[in-house]
Design an enzyme around this catalytic site. Sequence first.
Site, PDB file in Angstrom:
ATOM      1  CG  HIS A 188      -2.091  -0.885   1.046  1.00  0.00           C
ATOM      2  ND1 HIS A 188      -2.708  -1.639   2.087  1.00  0.00           N
ATOM      3  CD2 HIS A 188      -2.991  -0.948   0.189  1.00  0.00           C
ATOM      4  CE1 HIS A 188      -3.829  -2.202   1.541  1.00  0.00           C
ATOM      5  NE2 HIS A 188      -3.885  -1.777   0.828  1.00  0.00           N
ATOM      6  CD  GLU A 417      -3.945 -11.454 -14.772  1.00  0.00           C
ATOM      7  OE1 GLU A 417      -3.387 -10.484 -14.084  1.00  0.00           O
ATOM      8  OE2 GLU A 417      -5.084 -11.921 -14.469  1.00  0.00           O
ATOM      9  CG  ASP A 441      -1.579 -12.291 -11.156  1.00  0.00           C
ATOM     10  OD1 ASP A 441      -1.266 -12.595  -9.829  1.00  0.00           O
ATOM     11  OD2 ASP A 441      -2.542 -11.538 -11.014  1.00  0.00           O
ATOM     12  NE  ARG A 451       0.562  -9.125  -7.656  1.00  0.00           N
ATOM     13  CZ  ARG A 451      -0.364  -8.687  -8.272  1.00  0.00           C
ATOM     14  NH1 ARG A 451      -1.151  -9.496  -8.973  1.00  0.00           N
ATOM     15  NH2 ARG A 451      -0.758  -7.429  -8.422  1.00  0.00           N
ATOM     16  CB  CYS A 488      -2.591  -3.668 -18.151  1.00  0.00           C
ATOM     17  SG  CYS A 488      -3.034  -5.252 -17.753  1.00  0.00           S
TER      18      CYS A 488
END
Length: 563
Positions: A188, A417, A441, A451, A488
């Site tokens: 975060h 992914e 991913d 990850r 992306c």
Amino acid sequence: MTDRTVLYGIGVSAGTASGPVAVVTPAVGIDEHEQPCTDPDADGERVVAVLEEVSASLTARAEHANSETSKAVLEATAALAKDRGLVRGIKKELKKGTGVTKAVHDAVEAYAAKFRKLGGYMAERVTDLYDIRDRATARLRGVPEPGVPALEVPSVLVANDLAPAETATLDPALVVGIVTEAGGATSHTAILAAQLGIPAAVQVKGITEALVDAPAIALDGGVGEVIVAPNESDVAELEERSRRRAAALAGSSGEGATRDGYRVKLLANIGTADDAAKASGYDLEGSGLFRTEFLFLDRDSAPSVEEQTETYTKVLRAFGDRRVVVRTLDAGADKPLSFADLGEEENPALGRRGLRLSMAREDLLDDQLKALAAAHKAVPEAELWVMAPMVATVEETRWFTERARAHGLPKVGVMVETPAAAIRSSHILDIADFASIGTNDLSQYTMAADRMQGELAELLTPWQPATLAMIRETCRGGEATGKSIGVCGEAGGDPLMALVLVGLGVSSLSMAPGKVNAVRAALRLHDRDTCRQMANFAVDAPTAKEARENVLKIADPVLRDLL
Ligand code: PEP
Ligand code: MG
């Protein structure tokens, strides 16, 4: 006086900064002298009251948050402070006779272990749990809550880790840089720092120890370099880097293209209508990833078709006739939904997440597709593309595309992914209209590395030749079928990696809006043949380190100023 020390971590928000150090007040911890609990009811009430106070103060901060994402993070932490499971755990500890602050710590630890076991998004929320614990402990001990000190002059914030609650409310005018000892590239803290445009480095091992008495600190949030007690020439060098970066970025505007004019669409990653409104003001060509699950997380029930239609309409309107690639619900595993809980799983990242969850809960997907079709009707000029997350097979592709097309959606694709989708992309693209590679991913599944684990950063870098080989396979499928391939995941926002991706055959890159200028400038410095050569060098390199070094060697020297 502290000696000059140079440390390296992971750069997560580009730009340089220097200034006085502001250390985030550490938490006080358990009261070693507290009495055992003799009245669990009274102590239980006291703890509940304190947790209510913590929750209320987080809610108040949420009201002053400077973005929708920050607000959502704070609100989620405020809700977690009142979590019934957590309160039950604390009361259980009190009944055993454990003193109040220890009861809070033990119960939080047990809860955190559960979150870690769930992995992904829930594991990230352990930081939020600890934030709640520390705030509650400080209140129980009658001392100020830990956190960011009141700042009077622009300063560089240094912390072991920074709770989202702290990061979300930072004032970029006073916090000119952030350095943390812990935290990961997708934590975060990193995401919020980049969003606020504050240069930041995470995983800077030894920073808290090196800092003792240091009057000042300097950092380069692009390369992750941190200088404790910098001398004048360090500061001058960083300022020079900043100037060079500004010069390299000057004039970066307009459509994305290589020097010889090969078009590469530059797009923004968004999660909310508010993000869309902000991103649409940037010089970019639309959105390449709208993570719609942000509309669903932290809710007890799914938003209605009407509510979804309203949000999607706002997003499409914000971008006018530009492209918007909407990803359908990517829940499960790291982003569990309380109203679509398919039960506990041993390995959630390998479980019923993404499209697999949609297949189990067709109603949720159908509502979403219905809302998207309605939004498109309201904004017919929008270039709406829709794609599914976590696709692994042709059957899944068929299932999704048929459904989406039945709702009248004009352009239907899938995310690549999984290695399975990457190496079978031509079969998948025989059915889907396009593919977008989710490198976050794809790295995780190619390298079998979680990850969210900061410690596995070396395996997770998209420079791993194995991951690049997966991207190449995907692009070959695109070439064979004449379908477009975008990226992306985070890799698309790295100016050097962007060149490799274009060399591999990618025709659009989607990233945090603040990263577009540097990527556009990098593309303009190189022609497509050089990008192809870079791609070959990178895929053929024996190691990730050599892959990057080999590419950097043939890059225009100005590119270094963009990193
Ligand atoms: C990805 O996996 O690269 C991606 C873009 O999706 P997310 O980060 O939301 O999983
Ligand atoms: Mg993904």
